[in-house]
Design a protein around this motif. Sequence first.
Motif, short mmCIF file in Angstrom:
data_model
loop_
_atom_site.label_atom_id
_atom_site.label_comp_id
_atom_site.label_asym_id
_atom_site.label_seq_id
_atom_site.Cartn_x
_atom_site.Cartn_y
_atom_site.Cartn_z
N ALA A 23 0.83 -1.21 0.00
CA ALA A 23 0.00 0.00 0.00
C ALA A 23 0.86 1.25 0.00
CB ALA A 23 -0.93 0.01 1.21
N ALA A 24 0.38 2.29 -0.65
CA ALA A 24 1.13 3.54 -0.74
C ALA A 24 1.03 4.34 0.54
CB ALA A 24 0.62 4.37 -1.90
N GLY A 25 0.09 4.00 1.41
CA GLY A 25 -0.09 4.73 2.66
C GLY A 25 -1.42 4.35 3.26
N PHE A 26 -1.91 5.13 4.19
CA PHE A 26 -3.21 4.82 4.77
C PHE A 26 -3.90 6.08 5.25
CE2 PHE A 26 -0.25 4.72 8.25
CZ PHE A 26 -0.93 5.34 9.28
N LEU A 27 -5.21 5.97 5.36
CA LEU A 27 -6.04 7.05 5.86
C LEU A 27 -6.91 6.52 6.99
CD1 LEU A 27 -7.34 8.50 2.46
CD2 LEU A 27 -5.60 9.53 3.93
N LEU A 28 -7.21 7.37 7.94
CA LEU A 28 -8.18 7.01 8.96
C LEU A 28 -9.58 7.09 8.38
CD1 LEU A 28 -6.72 8.95 12.02
CD2 LEU A 28 -6.16 6.67 11.20
N LYS A 29 -10.45 6.19 8.83
CA LYS A 29 -11.81 6.18 8.28
C LYS A 29 -12.59 7.45 8.61
CE LYS A 29 -13.01 1.39 7.50
NZ LYS A 29 -14.02 0.33 7.74
N ASP A 30 -12.21 8.10 9.70
CA ASP A 30 -12.91 9.34 10.06
C ASP A 30 -12.12 10.57 9.62
OD1 ASP A 30 -10.80 9.13 11.79
OD2 ASP A 30 -11.95 9.51 13.62
N VAL A 31 -11.29 10.40 8.59
CA VAL A 31 -10.46 11.49 8.09
C VAL A 31 -11.33 12.65 7.62
CG1 VAL A 31 -10.41 10.53 5.76
CG2 VAL A 31 -8.58 12.04 6.50
N PRO A 32 -10.96 13.90 7.94
CA PRO A 32 -11.70 15.06 7.43
C PRO A 32 -11.68 15.06 5.91
CG PRO A 32 -10.23 15.72 9.20
CD PRO A 32 -9.86 14.31 8.85
N PRO A 33 -12.74 15.57 5.28
CA PRO A 33 -12.81 15.54 3.81
C PRO A 33 -11.60 16.15 3.12
CG PRO A 33 -14.95 16.11 4.72
CD PRO A 33 -13.99 16.08 5.88
N ASP A 34 -11.09 17.27 3.65
CA ASP A 34 -9.96 17.91 2.97
C ASP A 34 -8.71 17.03 3.02
OD1 ASP A 34 -9.82 18.31 5.72
OD2 ASP A 34 -8.67 20.16 5.53
N GLU A 35 -8.53 16.29 4.12
CA GLU A 35 -7.38 15.41 4.21
C GLU A 35 -7.55 14.18 3.32
OE1 GLU A 35 -6.13 14.42 8.14
OE2 GLU A 35 -6.42 16.46 8.91
N LEU A 36 -8.77 13.72 3.20
CA LEU A 36 -9.04 12.61 2.28
C LEU A 36 -8.67 13.00 0.86
CD1 LEU A 36 -10.38 9.88 1.45
CD2 LEU A 36 -12.54 11.15 1.30
N LEU A 37 -9.13 14.15 0.43
CA LEU A 37 -8.85 14.62 -0.93
C LEU A 37 -7.36 14.88 -1.13
CD1 LEU A 37 -11.87 17.09 -1.20
CD2 LEU A 37 -11.70 14.81 -2.18
N SER A 38 -6.73 15.49 -0.14
CA SER A 38 -5.30 15.77 -0.24
C SER A 38 -4.51 14.47 -0.32
CB SER A 38 -4.85 16.58 0.97
OG SER A 38 -3.46 16.77 0.97
N GLY A 39 -4.93 13.47 0.46
CA GLY A 39 -4.24 12.19 0.45
C GLY A 39 -4.32 11.51 -0.90
N ILE A 40 -5.49 11.51 -1.49
CA ILE A 40 -5.67 10.89 -2.80
C ILE A 40 -4.83 11.60 -3.85
CG2 ILE A 40 -7.34 10.49 -4.66
CD1 ILE A 40 -9.48 10.12 -2.48
N ARG A 41 -4.84 12.92 -3.82
CA ARG A 41 -4.05 13.68 -4.81
C ARG A 41 -2.56 13.45 -4.61
NH1 ARG A 41 -8.03 18.01 -3.40
NH2 ARG A 41 -9.53 18.10 -5.13
N SER A 42 -2.12 13.38 -3.35
CA SER A 42 -0.70 13.18 -3.08
C SER A 42 -0.22 11.84 -3.61
CB SER A 42 -0.43 13.26 -1.57
OG SER A 42 -0.69 14.56 -1.09
N VAL A 43 -0.99 10.80 -3.34
CA VAL A 43 -0.60 9.47 -3.79
C VAL A 43 -0.64 9.38 -5.31
CG1 VAL A 43 -1.33 7.05 -3.84
CG2 VAL A 43 -1.20 8.28 -1.67
N TYR A 44 -1.65 9.98 -5.90
CA TYR A 44 -1.76 9.96 -7.36
C TYR A 44 -0.56 10.63 -8.01
CZ TYR A 44 -3.50 11.06 -12.04
OH TYR A 44 -3.63 11.18 -13.41
#
Length: 224
Positions: free
Chosen positions: A103-124
């Motif tokens: 896996a490239a990393g991980f996110l918490l299931k209760d991650v704030p929306p902005d961190e979710l989006l930032s995480g996806i963009r960073s990994v991409y």
Amino acid sequence: MPIRVMLVDDQVLLRTGFKMVLAAQPDMEVVAEAGDGAEALEVLRAHTVDVVLMDVRMPRLDGVEATRRICREGQGGPGNPKVLILTTFDLDEYAFTGLKAGAAGFLLKDVPPDELLSGIRSVYSGDAVVAPSTTRRLLNRFASMLPVTRATDHPELEQLTDREHEVLTLIAQGLSNGEIARKLFVSEATVKTHVGRILAKLHLRDRVQAVVLAYETGLVQAGG
């Protein structure tokens, strides 16, 4: 072209919530969903996906094994998408094995929306570590799961220069490129160059693997 995302979780409501957040972004598109790892592998063979948000605890085939097959066995269909593990952190000791599985990393299931989006963009974009400090906390918490190896078992470490060795240690301690740059009084571009050389010399896919290797060899100690 928008980032093509797949959601893999056995909780329909959670997938629905994530889908609503992602659908509001002009640069993202949810192109596939699955309720477990086995279904995810089947669906991926028919879809081109850039990033997979993968739950860990699921029936039939869990997220760790699904991640392993996607990242290492080429069973993820065209492109071999990046995988982000979804974890509750307090319960999911399997998140570390997910990182080991590729896996490239991980996110918490209760991650704030902005961190979710930032995480996806960073990994991409190729930045594998979504939250370096969080990765460090997870590894510290589950350090007992690490196989015990020695630096001598990894002779490739000897190829690193003193500065590269220093940068690797700071990566494993959870520092971002910017934080490393400030600590070493160099530019962030210089740090990125060092990171690229470290990954190439150690034959590692991304920063997450670099962190794992540093813990495995004792370069960084849990809690240190």
